[in-house]
Design a protein around this motif. Sequence first.
Motif, PDB file in Angstrom:
ATOM      1  N   ALA A   1     -14.064   6.707 -45.150  1.00  0.00           N
ATOM      2  CA  ALA A   1     -15.282   7.401 -44.720  1.00  0.00           C
ATOM      3  C   ALA A   1     -16.457   7.034 -45.619  1.00  0.00           C
ATOM      4  O   ALA A   1     -17.573   6.787 -45.135  1.00  0.00           O
ATOM      5  N   LEU A   2     -16.233   6.989 -46.929  1.00  0.00           N
ATOM      6  CA  LEU A   2     -17.288   6.591 -47.851  1.00  0.00           C
ATOM      7  C   LEU A   2     -17.735   5.163 -47.595  1.00  0.00           C
ATOM      8  O   LEU A   2     -18.933   4.842 -47.649  1.00  0.00           O
ATOM      9  N   SER A   3     -16.773   4.295 -47.308  1.00  0.00           N
ATOM     10  CA  SER A   3     -17.074   2.903 -47.021  1.00  0.00           C
ATOM     11  C   SER A   3     -17.927   2.785 -45.757  1.00  0.00           C
ATOM     12  O   SER A   3     -18.924   2.050 -45.727  1.00  0.00           O
ATOM     13  N   VAL A   4     -17.543   3.527 -44.712  1.00  0.00           N
ATOM     14  CA  VAL A   4     -18.308   3.498 -43.458  1.00  0.00           C
ATOM     15  C   VAL A   4     -19.714   4.023 -43.685  1.00  0.00           C
ATOM     16  O   VAL A   4     -20.709   3.409 -43.261  1.00  0.00           O
ATOM     17  N   ARG A   5     -19.838   5.161 -44.343  1.00  0.00           N
ATOM     18  CA  ARG A   5     -21.162   5.756 -44.570  1.00  0.00           C
ATOM     19  C   ARG A   5     -22.057   4.818 -45.384  1.00  0.00           C
ATOM     20  O   ARG A   5     -23.258   4.712 -45.129  1.00  0.00           O
ATOM     21  N   SER A   6     -21.473   4.149 -46.353  1.00  0.00           N
ATOM     22  CA  SER A   6     -22.270   3.265 -47.210  1.00  0.00           C
ATOM     23  C   SER A   6     -22.789   2.049 -46.454  1.00  0.00           C
ATOM     24  O   SER A   6     -23.790   1.442 -46.867  1.00  0.00           O
ATOM     25  N   LYS A   7     -22.110   1.686 -45.355  1.00  0.00           N
ATOM     26  CA  LYS A   7     -22.492   0.486 -44.605  1.00  0.00           C
ATOM     27  C   LYS A   7     -23.277   0.801 -43.334  1.00  0.00           C
ATOM     28  O   LYS A   7     -23.767  -0.117 -42.668  1.00  0.00           O
ATOM     29  N   LEU A   8     -23.400   2.069 -42.969  1.00  0.00           N
ATOM     30  CA  LEU A   8     -24.233   2.449 -41.831  1.00  0.00           C
ATOM     31  C   LEU A   8     -25.678   2.629 -42.284  1.00  0.00           C
ATOM     32  O   LEU A   8     -25.932   3.194 -43.346  1.00  0.00           O
ATOM     33  N   ILE A   9     -26.627   2.182 -41.463  1.00  0.00           N
ATOM     34  CA  ILE A   9     -28.016   2.502 -41.734  1.00  0.00           C
ATOM     35  C   ILE A   9     -28.211   4.006 -41.551  1.00  0.00           C
ATOM     36  O   ILE A   9     -27.431   4.657 -40.843  1.00  0.00           O
ATOM     37  N   PRO A  10     -29.210   4.619 -42.179  1.00  0.00           N
ATOM     38  CA  PRO A  10     -29.508   6.024 -41.876  1.00  0.00           C
ATOM     39  C   PRO A  10     -29.754   6.191 -40.376  1.00  0.00           C
ATOM     40  O   PRO A  10     -30.510   5.432 -39.771  1.00  0.00           O
ATOM     41  N   GLY A  11     -29.059   7.137 -39.773  1.00  0.00           N
ATOM     42  CA  GLY A  11     -29.139   7.311 -38.326  1.00  0.00           C
ATOM     43  C   GLY A  11     -28.191   6.423 -37.549  1.00  0.00           C
ATOM     44  O   GLY A  11     -28.160   6.482 -36.312  1.00  0.00           O
ATOM     45  N   GLY A  12     -27.399   5.595 -38.241  1.00  0.00           N
ATOM     46  CA  GLY A  12     -26.442   4.721 -37.566  1.00  0.00           C
ATOM     47  C   GLY A  12     -25.242   5.493 -37.044  1.00  0.00           C
ATOM     48  O   GLY A  12     -24.978   6.624 -37.470  1.00  0.00           O
ATOM     49  N   TYR A  13     -24.498   4.873 -36.141  1.00  0.00           N
ATOM     50  CA  TYR A  13     -23.424   5.556 -35.422  1.00  0.00           C
ATOM     51  C   TYR A  13     -22.044   5.045 -35.830  1.00  0.00           C
ATOM     52  O   TYR A  13     -21.834   3.840 -36.009  1.00  0.00           O
ATOM     53  N   PHE A  14     -21.124   5.990 -35.944  1.00  0.00           N
ATOM     54  CA  PHE A  14     -19.703   5.681 -36.128  1.00  0.00           C
ATOM     55  C   PHE A  14     -18.966   6.146 -34.878  1.00  0.00           C
ATOM     56  O   PHE A  14     -18.996   7.331 -34.526  1.00  0.00           O
ATOM     57  N   ILE A  15     -18.327   5.214 -34.196  1.00  0.00           N
ATOM     58  CA  ILE A  15     -17.602   5.497 -32.957  1.00  0.00           C
ATOM     59  C   ILE A  15     -16.121   5.256 -33.220  1.00  0.00           C
ATOM     60  O   ILE A  15     -15.751   4.179 -33.699  1.00  0.00           O
ATOM     61  N   PHE A  16     -15.292   6.243 -32.908  1.00  0.00           N
ATOM     62  CA  PHE A  16     -13.867   6.017 -33.112  1.00  0.00           C
ATOM     63  C   PHE A  16     -13.032   6.639 -31.997  1.00  0.00           C
ATOM     64  O   PHE A  16     -13.446   7.602 -31.347  1.00  0.00           O
ATOM     65  N   VAL A  17     -11.885   6.045 -31.785  1.00  0.00           N
ATOM     66  CA  VAL A  17     -10.873   6.537 -30.840  1.00  0.00           C
ATOM     67  C   VAL A  17      -9.581   6.712 -31.615  1.00  0.00           C
ATOM     68  O   VAL A  17      -9.193   5.840 -32.398  1.00  0.00           O
ATOM     69  N   VAL A  18      -8.935   7.863 -31.412  1.00  0.00           N
ATOM     70  CA  VAL A  18      -7.653   8.127 -32.064  1.00  0.00           C
ATOM     71  C   VAL A  18      -6.696   8.790 -31.075  1.00  0.00           C
ATOM     72  O   VAL A  18      -7.132   9.540 -30.192  1.00  0.00           O
ATOM     73  N   PRO A  19      -5.389   8.550 -31.219  1.00  0.00           N
ATOM     74  CA  PRO A  19      -4.419   9.356 -30.475  1.00  0.00           C
ATOM     75  C   PRO A  19      -4.361  10.751 -31.082  1.00  0.00           C
ATOM     76  O   PRO A  19      -4.593  10.917 -32.291  1.00  0.00           O
ATOM     77  N   VAL A  20      -4.065  11.747 -30.273  1.00  0.00           N
ATOM     78  CA  VAL A  20      -3.929  13.116 -30.782  1.00  0.00           C
ATOM     79  C   VAL A  20      -2.580  13.674 -30.332  1.00  0.00           C
ATOM     80  O   VAL A  20      -2.068  13.319 -29.274  1.00  0.00           O
ATOM     81  N   TYR A  21      -2.030  14.556 -31.153  1.00  0.00           N
ATOM     82  CA  TYR A  21      -0.642  14.973 -30.974  1.00  0.00           C
ATOM     83  C   TYR A  21      -0.516  16.470 -30.723  1.00  0.00           C
ATOM     84  O   TYR A  21       0.530  17.059 -30.977  1.00  0.00           O
TER      85      TYR A  21
END
Length: 221
Positions: free
Chosen positions: A124-144
């Motif tokens: 999460a820290l890695s993703v946040r550090s590489k997103l521009i301010p206002g940038g988007y994180f899109i993810f898909v996960v299975p749920v149980y």
Amino acid sequence: MILSTDPLFEREYFEKYYTDYALQNPPRKMRFYRALAERAAEGIERPRILELGCAFGLFLSSLNPSWRRYGLDVSEFAIDRARRAVPDAKLSVSSAAEIPFDDSFDIIAAFDVIEHLPDLEKAALSVRSKLIPGGYFIFVVPVYDGPTGPLIRLLDRDPTHLRKESRDYWLDWARGRFQVIEWRGIYRYLLPGGYYLHRPTRMFRRYTPAIAVIARRGETD
């Protein structure tokens, strides 16, 4: 810990657990993923996007070639395949917790990836550090959880799924680090005869075996 390369995810992994990889990733599924990214990229002339766990490059190859496309995966085998599928993308054999690119991104995507990660906080820290301010994180996960939870546990043969969590777990995790803009459920399954069911839904998102989340880094974070 997943290192920059990981022998767990080489050719034998795909041949053992994902022999139907192409059938499980049909064009209409990639169109859905692309639509999520296009929504996040609205108003940006040449979006810069990074896919974590890009595997064979199917999603990246579905995007408009004008996009500046980046991908990483811990599998050398997968990246070799991705280089053939998306020759103009910048690709690296590395992990989500060790993003090697100097650039910042408008969008970072992770489709069926973060449930494999041993250190979510580092990722999460890695993703946040590489997103521009206002940038988007899109993810898909299975749920149980929910009515499909027991069936998903029964059908899940992949021992590298380290986090067999509920949809509320993932939503709470995302809300603690990003602004959750939207989420929906996905019904998906490879049916007999080779037809892959892939049906996103908002109405029944509490009952699906997977979820898709669009989250955003704050402008002032």
